[in-house]
Design an enzyme around this catalytic site. Structure first.
Site, PDB file in Angstrom:
ATOM      1  CG  ASP A   8      -1.967   1.063   1.195  1.00 11.58           C
ATOM      2  OD1 ASP A   8      -2.179   1.654   0.126  1.00 11.58           O
ATOM      3  OD2 ASP A   8      -2.587   1.322   2.249  1.00 11.58           O
ATOM      4  CG  ASP A 103      -3.156   3.751  -3.622  1.00 11.51           C
ATOM      5  OD1 ASP A 103      -4.091   3.041  -4.039  1.00 11.51           O
ATOM      6  OD2 ASP A 103      -3.257   4.486  -2.626  1.00 11.51           O
ATOM      7  CD  GLU A 104      -5.494  -0.966  -1.623  1.00 12.12           C
ATOM      8  OE1 GLU A 104      -5.181  -1.718  -0.680  1.00 12.12           O
ATOM      9  OE2 GLU A 104      -6.519  -0.252  -1.614  1.00 12.12           O
TER      10      GLU A 104
END
Length: 358
Positions: A8, A103-104
Site C-alpha cells: 500500500d 496504489d495497492e
C-alpha cells in the site's frame, strides 16, 4: 502455507505531488477539487491529517479544519504512469499479482525464489526498489491470507511493514475490531454492535445460525474472518463489478425537473464508459445515487438485464422522495455487471448514441 504480501503506497496522490513539487514538503497538502466548486478530498498527506483532514471530506470542510491547507488538483495521467512503474517492480518478484487500485496490490510470493523464499525480505526489497525507482514510500503487510495481509499493511505506516505468522493468527484475530475487517463498513459495524459484537472473539462465541440469518452470505464470510480463515486466491484478472458516473453540483438543487436536466448527460457518459471498459459484459442492475446537502446519501437500485433509460428516471423519483427537503449536491448513475458476457443477439447500449428523448 501461502505467503501473501499486501503493498500500500503511503498517501499516494499527495506523495507524488510532494515529489514533483518540493515546495510542498512539510506543508499540509491535499489533492482534490476546489472548495468554491464543492470539491472533495481524494488524498491528503500526514501533515494535513494532523488537522483532521481525511479522504472523501469536502474541500470546504478541509479548509475550515486547516486554513493553511495546500489544495491541488489531481493529475491522474501522472498517477497512472507512476503506478505502472510500481507494478513493474512487483513483476520482478511474482507473476501472481492482484491490483486493487493504482496504489495497492496483493502479491502471492509463495513459490517465489527471491530472497531465499522469505516473504518478509521480499516485502522489504520491493519497498526499497519502489523508492529507488519512484522516490515514493510504500508500506507492506505479510500474512498467510489476504485479509490479514491487508490489515497488516496499515499497522506500521508510513514506510514500514508488519508480519503476521501462521501461529500468531488466533491471538491476532481474537481482539481484532470487526470494523477493521475489509467489507465491514460503518453501517454493518453498527448492526453488529447492536448485537453486542465488537471484535472477532465476540463473533466466535455468537451462534452461527443467528449471524447468518441476520447477515446472509456475508454472515458466513464474517464467521470465517473471525476465525482467521480466508481461502480466497488472488484474482489476477479482476472483473469490474460496476460502472458508474456521478457529478458534484456547483449549487444544491431541489426539484425533479432540475435533476432531469442533468440525468441525460450522466446516462450518455455511462454508456460511453461501459463501451470502453465493459463492452462484452451483461448488466444485472441499474442504480441511482443521491448525496444530500448534509452529506448523507441514498441509493436506489433495480434488477435489469438490459439498459432501460426510463428505469433511471423512475429510480431517480424514488430516491428524491427520500430528500425530506434537503438539497441535492451529487447525482450519480451506475450499472452492476455480471460475470457473463453479452449475448450477441441481446440489445446493447454499449458504444451507441443513446436516444434520450423521453
Amino acid at each position: 502455507m501461502r505467503k501473501i504480501i499486501h503493498i500500500d503506497m503511503d498517501c499516494y496522490f499527495a506523495a507524488v505531488e510532494m515529489r514533483d513539487f518540493p515546495e510542498f514538503k512539510g506543508k499540509p497538502l491535499a489533492v482534490g477539487g476546489r472548495s468554491d466548486r464543492r470539491g472533495v478530498i481524494s488524498t491528503c498527506n500526514y501533515e494535513a491529517r494532523k488537522f483532521g483532514v481525511r479522504s472523501a471530506m469536502s474541500s470546504h470542510k478541509a479548509l475550515q479544519l486547516c486554513p493553511d491547507l495546500v489544495l491541488v488538483p489531481g493529475r491522474m495521467d501522472v498517477y497512472k504512469s507512476v503506478s505502472a512503474q510500481i507494478r513493474s517492480v512487483f513483476a520482478r518478484y511474482t507473476d501472481i499479482i492482484e491490483p486493487l487500485s493504482l496504489d495497492e496490490a496483493y502479491l502471492d510470493v509463495t513459490d517465489s525464489p527471491h530472497c531465499k523464499g522469505s516473504a518478509t525480505l521480499m516485502a522489504k526489497a520491493i519497498r526499497e526498489e519502489i523508492f529507488e525507482l519512484t522516490g515514493l514510500t510504500a508500506s507492506a503487510g505479510i500474512a498467510p491470507i489476504k485479509f490479514l495481509a491487508k490489515i497488516a499493511s496499515d499497522l506500521n505506516k508510513p514506510n514500514g511493514q508488519y508480519l503476521i505468522t501462521p501461529e500468531r493468527i488466533p491471538a491476532f484475530v481474537k481482539d481484532l475490531p470487526l470494523i477493521k475487517i475489509p467489507g465491514v463498513g460503518k453501517v454493518t459495524a453498527a448492526k453488529l454492535e447492536a448485537l453486542g459484537l465488537l471484535n472477532c472473539q465476540d463473533v466466535q462465541q455468537y451462534p452461527k445460525d443467528k449471524l447468518i440469518h441476520a447477515f446472509g452470505k456475508f454472515g458466513v464470510v464474517l464467521i470465517d474472518r473471525a476465525h482467521g480463515i480466508d481461502p480466497r486466491a488472488l484474482s489476477m484478472d479482476r472483473l469490474r463489478k460496476s460502472v458508474g458516473v456521478e457529478t458534484t453540483l456547483a449549487q444544491d438543487i431541489y426539484s425533479l425537473e432540475q435533476c432531469h436536466q442533468i440525468l441525460p448527460g450522466l446516462i450518455q457518459e455511462l454508456g460511453s464508459r461501459c463501451a470502453k471498459s465493459a463492452k462484452q459484459r451483461q448488466i444485472h442492475k441499474q442504480v441511482v445515487k443521491l448525496k444530500f446537502s448534509d452529506f448523507k446519501q441514498t441509493t436506489i437500485e433495480h434488477r435489469s438485464d438490459e439498459l432501460n433509460i426510463n428505469l433511471f428516471y423512475e429510480l431517480l423519483s424514488q430516491a428524491l422522495a427520500r430528500s425530506q427537503g434537503r438539497g441535492i449536491r451529487l447525482l450519480g448513475v451506475s450499472v452492476g455487471l455480471s460475470d457473463n458476457q453479452v449475448n450477441e443477439h441481446a440489445p446493447s447500449f454499449y458504444g451507441a448514441q443513446l436516444d434520450l428523448g423521453l
